[in-house]
Design a protein around this motif. Structure first.
Motif, PDB file in Angstrom:
ATOM      1  N   GLU A  57     -21.178 -31.522  13.454  1.00 37.88           N
ATOM      2  CA  GLU A  57     -22.576 -31.133  13.637  1.00 37.88           C
ATOM      3  C   GLU A  57     -23.250 -32.161  14.527  1.00 37.88           C
ATOM      4  N   ARG A  58     -24.304 -31.724  15.185  1.00 46.56           N
ATOM      5  CA  ARG A  58     -24.987 -32.655  16.093  1.00 46.56           C
ATOM      6  C   ARG A  58     -26.441 -32.253  16.199  1.00 46.56           C
ATOM      7  N   SER A  60     -29.327 -31.519  18.721  1.00 45.33           N
ATOM      8  CA  SER A  60     -29.446 -31.166  20.129  1.00 45.33           C
ATOM      9  C   SER A  60     -30.919 -30.987  20.478  1.00 45.33           C
TER      10      SER A  60
ATOM     11  N   PRO B 174     -22.414 -34.202   7.407  1.00 47.64           N
ATOM     12  CA  PRO B 174     -23.221 -34.752   8.488  1.00 47.64           C
ATOM     13  C   PRO B 174     -23.991 -35.996   8.058  1.00 47.64           C
ATOM     14  N   SER B 178     -23.727 -39.508  10.083  1.00 48.41           N
ATOM     15  CA  SER B 178     -24.792 -39.994  10.957  1.00 48.41           C
ATOM     16  C   SER B 178     -25.497 -41.209  10.377  1.00 48.41           C
TER      17      SER B 178
END
Lengths: 94, 470
Positions: A57-58, A60, B174, B178
């Motif tokens: 996941e990122r 954006s 996630p 992160s």
């Protein structure tokens, strides 16, 4: 070459009728999809490698609105052509 | 699971499903891929329903840098085979993750993602803090050690639990990935800062004692030598002041840490949502401590300096200003100077080392030298800097032109052209054609108000926006 032309070409090569070819192609694809879903790697010598990869996941940014979005993780199908097919293409150009 | 399937295994699987004899299925599978590769090599595009599209993609020649030698070289343009799975295939493959959706983040959520990081830092904190402690032990300060340790331990324990729990609920993977990276910075930064602040105090205390001795002595040169040990210590300790990052390691001290950490414990333990407040309070505390520590420094220096040293207060203030002002303005000047004038070079070399100026022990000589050097650069600065500022600005512009590859830094200033979409042409191709960068396609989408960029029909007229740097 669209799907129809592809099936026609394949049926000429395999000796099966167009309908049989289409059915066989569907079965072949379902077999391939199934093994890919199991996480297997399709390593077809002379053609390339099909592999399922996980994209993390990122966050954006939409460049036009500036809004930040969280893109969820996903599984993608990747294809890496074999050296043979690359050589054939680049040899043809030269 | 995770097996490698080759042609013969695929043929076996296919034979079972299709009820073909083994030889036929093998031939069929090979024929299947031969037809694809032949067509692709012939330059054709092969679209297979339920699978995807194979086609050739032309990669333009591009410049790259050899990682080992730093040399620039061009990667020759070549053609590669690309495969794009069609939507059916994509969905099938992505089935396990199909439930995830794209989430538009609000400002708070973006902050929340960056804030949680400190929670994972506890691993980092113990590493950083243990270092200062051993150093402190040999030194007279024995009391601070026991206090900081207990306080330090509760922090990591308390913070991680509350933060980790809420996050995993949404998306465990996630969050973990992160958080650890960004968070370590904020946590580490606040701690080191309080320490350097405290350091001046300890540094200041030894100074009066040591300095007072050398002062009465007529020979300043002799005095510093016997006390070189203390001098060295003061120098080392004084360095941290300009460099907050380095400072944390030297010495944790009793007064400041106990103040900060208990506060952190109470707030962090009771109110997890108030962490923002916590950090703000910590930063304010740090600022107060810094200013508080700097004051005594100045006062002490003023006391010590008396008549001759009135000049020294100036360098001290300069030293303090240096870290703040110079990083911003000087880099540009330094580059210009070094490139254009060798005479100006001494400035950058000596200025970065503010450590030498604070040395109070070497009284008159060192003090005057920095001043002289500083006044010279200042005078020269008017001429040289004035003359080369233009160059600096030009260079900055050039650099910005080269480095601004970001797609966010443009604005639309007009219509560049009107493009008629050809069959099989995508907006990324159009963007590459007009801008040389396919990443700029969103501007075309926005300018034409295209609802679905994936569905642009051939023959459609598209206005290509003229872009300019913001």
């Amino acid at each position: 070459m669209n799907n129809k032309e592809f099936i026609a070409s394949l049926s000429g090569k395999s000796g099966l009728s167009v309908e049989e070819t289409q059915r066989s192609v569907d079965k072949l694809l379902s077999v391939m999809t199934e093994s890919l879903q199991n996480g297997d790697t399709l390593s077809l010598s002379g053609f390339g490698v099909f592999e399922v990869r996980k994209k993390m996941e990122r966050v954006s940014v939409n460049p036009t609105t500036g809004k930040r979005m969280l893109i969820p993780p996903k599984l993608t199908l990747n294809y890496k052509p074999s050296a043979l097919i690359k050589d054939r293409i680049n040899a043809k150009e030269e | 699971m995770a097996e490698k399937i080759n042609f013969s295994q695929l043929s076996d699987l296919f034979a079972k499903v299709s009820d073909m004899p083994r030889g036929t299925s093998d031939n069929f599978v090979h024929a299947f891929f031969d037809v694809i590769s032949d067509a692709v090599v012939a330059g054709d595009q092969v679209k297979i329903k339920g699978f995807g599209t194979f086609k050739q993609t032309v990669m333009g020649a591009r410049e790259s840098v050899n990682v080992n030698t730093g040399e620039r070289f061009t990667i020759a343009g070549h053609t590669k085979v690309s495969f794009t799975p069609d939507q059916v295939m994509k969905d099938l493959i992505n089935k396990p993750f199909a439930d995830f959706e794209i989430i538009t983040l609000s400002e708070e959520e973006v902050n929340a993602i960056t804030e949680p990081e400190p929670v994972a830092e506890p691993a980092m904190e113990p590493v950083v803090e243990p270092e200062p402690e051993p150093e402190v032990e040999p030194e007279p300060v024995a009391e601070p050690e026991p206090e900081p340790e207990p306080t330090v331990e509760p922090e990591p324990v308390v913070e991680p639990d509350p933060e980790v729990e809420p996050e995993p609920v949404a998306e465990p993977e996630p969050v973990e990935a992160s958080e650890p990276e960004p968070e370590p910075e904020p946590v580490v930064a606040p701690e080191p800062e309080p320490e350097p602040e405290v350091v001046p105090e300890s540094v200041v205390e030894p100074e009066p004692v040591v300095v007072s001795e050398p002062e009465p002595e007529p020979e300043p040169v002799v005095a510093p030598e016997p006390e070189s040990e203390t001098v060295v210590e003061t120098e080392v300790e004084s360095e941290p002041e300009p460099e907050p990052v380095v400072a944390p390691e030297p010495k944790p001290e009793p007064e400041s840490e106990p103040k900060l950490e208990p506060v952190v414990e109470k707030k962090g333990g009771r109110n997890t949502p108030l962490k923002v407040l916590l950090y703000v309070c910590a930063v304010l505390l740090i600022l107060l401590l810094v200013s508080y520590c700097i004051w005594p420094l100045n006062l002490l220096h003023i006391l010590q300096v008396n008549s001759n040293r009135l000049e020294r207060t100036v360098p001290v203030e300069q030293v303090e200003e240096v870290p703040v002002v110079k990083p911003v303005e000087e880099p540009v000047e330094v580059i210009v100077d070094s490139m254009s004038e060798s005479a100006a070079e001494p400035e950058p070399v000596k200025q970065p080392e503010p450590v030498k100026q604070p040395e109070p022990v070497k009284q008159q000589e060192p003090v005057k030298q920095p001043e002289v050097k500083k006044t010279e650069p200042a005078k020269q600065g008017v001429s040289t800097i004035g003359a080369f500022k233009l160059n600096a600005q030009d260079q900055a512009k050039d650099l910005s032109l080269f480095t601004v590859a970001d797609t966010v830094n443009y604005k639309i200033i007009g219509t560049k052209a009107v493009h008629v979409m050809a069959a099989d042409e995508t907006l990324t191709l159009v963007a590459r054609k007009y801008y040389g960068d396919k990443k700029l396609w969103p501007y075309i989408v926005a300018y034409n108000k295209i609802s679905d960029p994936r569905k642009v029909s051939s023959g459609q007229k598209i206005r290509i926006p003229e872009l300019a740097n913001k």
